[in-house]
Design a protein around this motif. Structure first.
Motif, short mmCIF file in Angstrom:
data_model
loop_
_atom_site.label_atom_id
_atom_site.label_comp_id
_atom_site.label_asym_id
_atom_site.label_seq_id
_atom_site.Cartn_x
_atom_site.Cartn_y
_atom_site.Cartn_z
N SER A 72 -45.68 -93.65 65.50
CA SER A 72 -46.96 -92.95 65.65
C SER A 72 -47.10 -92.28 67.02
N ASP A 73 -46.36 -92.75 68.02
CA ASP A 73 -46.48 -92.14 69.35
C ASP A 73 -45.23 -91.35 69.75
N ALA A 74 -44.36 -91.09 68.80
CA ALA A 74 -43.11 -90.38 69.13
C ALA A 74 -43.23 -88.88 68.85
N GLU A 75 -42.38 -88.15 69.50
CA GLU A 75 -42.25 -86.72 69.22
C GLU A 75 -40.90 -86.53 68.55
N CYS A 76 -40.92 -85.92 67.40
CA CYS A 76 -39.68 -85.73 66.65
C CYS A 76 -39.39 -84.24 66.51
N SER A 77 -38.15 -83.91 66.52
CA SER A 77 -37.77 -82.51 66.30
C SER A 77 -36.52 -82.46 65.43
N VAL A 78 -36.35 -81.36 64.77
CA VAL A 78 -35.19 -81.16 63.91
C VAL A 78 -34.74 -79.71 64.08
N SER A 79 -33.46 -79.50 63.97
CA SER A 79 -32.88 -78.17 64.13
C SER A 79 -31.86 -77.95 63.01
N LYS A 80 -31.81 -76.75 62.48
CA LYS A 80 -30.87 -76.44 61.41
C LYS A 80 -30.49 -74.96 61.49
N THR A 81 -29.22 -74.68 61.37
CA THR A 81 -28.73 -73.30 61.31
C THR A 81 -28.45 -72.95 59.86
N VAL A 82 -28.99 -71.83 59.41
CA VAL A 82 -28.77 -71.38 58.03
C VAL A 82 -28.05 -70.03 58.05
N TRP A 83 -27.25 -69.81 57.01
CA TRP A 83 -26.47 -68.58 56.88
C TRP A 83 -26.84 -67.87 55.59
N HIS A 84 -26.79 -66.55 55.64
CA HIS A 84 -26.96 -65.74 54.43
C HIS A 84 -25.94 -64.61 54.47
N CYS A 85 -25.18 -64.48 53.40
CA CYS A 85 -24.18 -63.41 53.30
C CYS A 85 -24.55 -62.49 52.14
N THR A 117 -29.35 -67.87 61.41
CA THR A 117 -30.51 -68.11 62.27
C THR A 117 -30.67 -69.62 62.40
N THR A 118 -31.22 -70.04 63.52
CA THR A 118 -31.46 -71.46 63.75
C THR A 118 -32.96 -71.73 63.71
N CYS A 119 -33.33 -72.69 62.88
CA CYS A 119 -34.73 -73.10 62.75
C CYS A 119 -34.93 -74.39 63.53
N ILE A 120 -36.01 -74.47 64.27
CA ILE A 120 -36.33 -75.67 65.05
C ILE A 120 -37.79 -76.03 64.78
N GLY A 121 -38.03 -77.31 64.52
CA GLY A 121 -39.39 -77.77 64.29
C GLY A 121 -39.65 -79.07 65.03
N THR A 122 -40.89 -79.24 65.52
CA THR A 122 -41.27 -80.43 66.27
C THR A 122 -42.59 -80.97 65.72
#
Length: 151
Positions: A72-85, A117-122
């Motif tokens: 409940s008191d933590a900060e979390c983040s995630v990152s992911k790189t996605v590709w489209h051809c 592109t790289t997506c980052i969320g917190t």
């Protein structure tokens, strides 16, 4: 009597060979011979007049990553790189040479273009982070025009 038949057959054979020779010696309409070139004849060719943005194609939204923050008191983040051809292609009535279109657009027709592109969320506390993405492809309109030159 037999001799007359042989003479007639030889005569027919010569006639057929003469006709065949004269037919094969006739010039074809598809071959441009020097004696067929007439001064002042117009020649047509096609050029690119303009390249504009026609529309934008949007892909469906896709989930790249989901992350759940447990504390409940933590900060979390995630990152992911996605590709489209995507394959670079041309559709419609094309009168201009493909090499001209490639030069105008700065691409190679038939090649595959890949982007990432790289997506980052917190997030803070007991929440979820969901990263969603979709591709965006510009569709271009190529206007070509017919031009004439007189020799």
């Amino acid at each position: 009597m037999r001799r007359k038949i042989e003479i007639v057959l030889v005569g027919l054979l010569l006639l057929v060979m003469t006709v065949a020779t004269s037919v094969s010696a006739m010039p074809s309409k598809d071959i441009v011979l020097p004696e067929r070139i007439t001064p002042g004849v117009k020649t047509e060719y096609w050029t690119v007049e303009s390249v504009t943005l026609y529309t934008i194609k949007y892909g469906p939204w896709q989930i790249a990553a989901i992350h759940h923050c447990d504390s409940s008191d933590a900060e979390c983040s995630v990152s992911k790189t996605v590709w489209h051809c995507t394959s670079i292609s041309v559709s419609g009535s094309v009168k201009v040479g493909i090499e001209v279109i490639e030069q105008e657009l700065g691409v190679t027709i038939g090649a595959t273009d890949c982007e990432s592109t790289t997506c980052i969320g917190t997030c803070h506390g007991k929440k979820d982070v969901i990263l969603e993405w979709r591709y965006v492809e510009p569709i271009k309109k190529i206007v070509h025009k017919e031009t004439y030159s007189v020799s």
